[in-house]
Design a protein around this motif. Sequence first.
Motif, short mmCIF file in Angstrom:
data_model
loop_
_atom_site.label_atom_id
_atom_site.label_comp_id
_atom_site.label_asym_id
_atom_site.label_seq_id
_atom_site.Cartn_x
_atom_site.Cartn_y
_atom_site.Cartn_z
N ARG A 197 0.49 -6.66 -12.15
CA ARG A 197 2.07 -6.11 -12.41
C ARG A 197 2.64 -7.66 -11.00
O ARG A 197 3.70 -7.53 -11.07
CB ARG A 197 2.30 -5.05 -11.96
N LYS A 198 2.04 -7.12 -10.17
CA LYS A 198 3.16 -7.95 -9.01
C LYS A 198 2.70 -9.51 -8.48
O LYS A 198 3.69 -9.82 -9.09
CB LYS A 198 2.16 -7.41 -7.37
N LEU A 199 1.56 -9.90 -9.78
CA LEU A 199 1.77 -11.62 -10.11
C LEU A 199 2.49 -11.73 -11.26
O LEU A 199 2.69 -12.74 -11.35
CB LEU A 199 0.10 -11.66 -9.92
N ASP A 200 2.62 -10.86 -12.04
CA ASP A 200 3.14 -11.14 -12.80
C ASP A 200 4.64 -11.12 -12.85
O ASP A 200 5.88 -12.21 -13.61
CB ASP A 200 2.91 -9.96 -14.15
N ALA A 201 4.98 -10.43 -11.84
CA ALA A 201 6.92 -10.19 -10.93
C ALA A 201 7.02 -11.72 -10.55
O ALA A 201 7.89 -11.80 -10.66
CB ALA A 201 6.69 -8.98 -10.49
N ALA A 230 5.74 -2.26 -5.55
CA ALA A 230 5.79 -3.79 -4.43
C ALA A 230 6.08 -4.82 -5.91
O ALA A 230 6.39 -5.93 -5.19
CB ALA A 230 3.81 -4.46 -3.79
N ALA A 231 5.79 -4.46 -7.29
CA ALA A 231 5.95 -5.26 -7.89
C ALA A 231 7.87 -5.33 -8.56
O ALA A 231 7.91 -6.09 -8.52
CB ALA A 231 5.42 -4.75 -9.31
N ASN A 287 -1.90 -2.16 -10.69
CA ASN A 287 -0.77 -2.85 -9.66
C ASN A 287 -0.59 -3.99 -9.24
O ASN A 287 0.41 -4.94 -9.42
CB ASN A 287 -1.52 -1.95 -8.97
N LEU A 288 -2.35 -4.93 -9.23
CA LEU A 288 -2.34 -6.00 -9.01
C LEU A 288 -1.40 -6.69 -10.37
O LEU A 288 -0.57 -8.53 -9.30
CB LEU A 288 -3.34 -6.66 -8.32
N ALA A 321 -0.51 -8.19 -1.56
CA ALA A 321 -1.81 -7.75 -1.18
C ALA A 321 -2.51 -6.93 -2.27
O ALA A 321 -2.43 -6.46 -3.67
CB ALA A 321 -1.34 -6.24 0.05
N ALA A 322 -3.93 -7.11 -1.53
CA ALA A 322 -5.33 -6.78 -2.97
C ALA A 322 -6.29 -5.58 -1.83
O ALA A 322 -6.52 -5.75 -0.85
CB ALA A 322 -5.50 -7.82 -3.95
#
Length: 307
Positions: free
Chosen positions: A182-186, A143-144, A179-180, A161-162
Amino acid sequence: MTDVIEAERSANPAANASPYSDLPGDIAVSFEFFPPKTEKMDSQLWEAIGDLAPLVPSFVSVTYGAGGSTRERTHATVSRIVRETNLKPAAHLTCVAASKGEIGEIADQYWDAGVRHIVALRGDPPPADGGRFVPHPDGYASAAELVAGLKARHDFEISVAAYPEVHPEAASAAHDLDNLKRKLDAGASRAITQFFYSTDAYFRFLDKALAAGIDAPILPGIMPVTNFAAIRRMSGNTEIPPALETLFEGLEDRPGPRALVAAVAAADLCRRLYDGGVRNFHFYTLNRAEQTYAVCQLLGVRPTENA
């Protein structure tokens, strides 16, 4: 005896106040729908959208099946929301069984249709893959990566998603939190949680997220209980408090009372989250308006004219 009771009420009116009566109406809500498979389900979906639209949700999301199985229906539903309502739709997109080029084309179609919000997910693998996610040879592996690819293509607002009680496939809670991040940082703007019934689990998760440097909004995903047996099947690693089990005892064949109990139970969960500082709630509606509308009513969310 009646006189004594009335005297006690007069002396202590706060003791008789509803736990929801002091809510100032400062709550924001959003709703999730799924694309219909039949004409009957289509009518049910649009009835639910019509009933909930006056509550002026921040956005409404539309889900996307494993392997793109509802790709066309999702796009048709989202496009109709754009054309026929004032709602702000968020289209789900997954990495499953699609190349980066295919996903890019879908993203372009959404952008051209006026959609500016995507819920970016890795996605659940189709049963043919044995329940194990296998990236497309030319696709996104996570997802990231999907978030980064979408942001590079268009300036979408992106939700991810979290999992307050950890994704079932995660190696550990720490790995899941990484992983969460990484998704937000992306480039994602917010996270929306899987449904849960333990406020302690949600608040512990928020504490861990803050400690990990995550300060983006994490909206609680709220799913009123429509069928307790189904909730058990879907829960996976989600804790179902014994008190909730007790509430629904004997209601399997009583849909009316079960719906009433479900609305009150969901409102109680939201009220406890509200007391902990939560002001944004995301409801999994299952394309039915009654329970979600009832919970919003209890939380002080009222319809707006000409919404």
